[in-house]
Write a protein that holds these residues in place. Structure first.
Motif, short mmCIF file in Angstrom:
data_model
loop_
_atom_site.label_atom_id
_atom_site.label_comp_id
_atom_site.label_asym_id
_atom_site.label_seq_id
_atom_site.Cartn_x
_atom_site.Cartn_y
_atom_site.Cartn_z
N MET A 207 3.75 7.60 -1.92
CA MET A 207 3.49 6.66 -2.97
C MET A 207 3.07 5.32 -2.42
SD MET A 207 3.50 6.54 -6.18
CE MET A 207 3.38 5.35 -7.43
N GLU A 208 3.39 5.08 -1.16
CA GLU A 208 3.03 3.76 -0.63
C GLU A 208 1.54 3.60 -0.43
OE1 GLU A 208 3.60 3.45 4.06
OE2 GLU A 208 5.33 4.35 3.06
N TYR A 209 0.81 4.72 -0.33
CA TYR A 209 -0.64 4.63 -0.20
C TYR A 209 -1.34 4.85 -1.55
CZ TYR A 209 0.15 4.77 4.79
OH TYR A 209 0.55 4.48 6.06
N GLY A 210 -0.60 4.99 -2.59
CA GLY A 210 -1.16 5.23 -3.92
C GLY A 210 -2.03 4.09 -4.40
N PHE A 211 -1.58 2.86 -4.18
CA PHE A 211 -2.36 1.70 -4.60
C PHE A 211 -3.62 1.55 -3.76
CE2 PHE A 211 1.89 0.34 -6.18
CZ PHE A 211 1.54 0.26 -7.52
#
Length: 89
Positions: free
Chosen positions: A1-5
């Motif tokens: 999720m940390e690379y989702g943005f």
């Protein structure tokens, strides 16, 4: 999720790039049409001015011919009057 943005940002940048690329061609086409229209209007204006100058020259010549015609008519009338005056005398 940390690379989702980051992925979401890259996808958004991709769509913005595609929109910008497609809009550039439309904007260029509009600019080209405006330029062509301005050139046509300038040519039409030049053509009208040229026609007006030509018409002024024609009008001047017609006025000269009319003035000369009147002068000749006056001279003919004067000659006719002189001829009649000689016949009466």
């Amino acid at each position: 999720m940390e690379y989702g943005f980051v992925v979401l940002g890259i996808v958004a940048l991709l769509f913005m790039s595609m929109y910008g690329y497609s809009y550039i061609s439309v904007a260029q086409e509009k600019a080209r049409e405006i330029k062509e229209r301005q050139q046509r209007e300038e040519k039409e204006l030049e053509r009208r001015e040229r026609r007006l100058r030509h018409q002024a020259i024609i009008d001047e010549k017609v006025n000269k011919v009319a003035a000369r015609r009147e002068e000749i008519q006056r001279e003919l009338k004067l000659l006719k009057d002189m001829k009649e005056a000689q016949k009466v005398s």
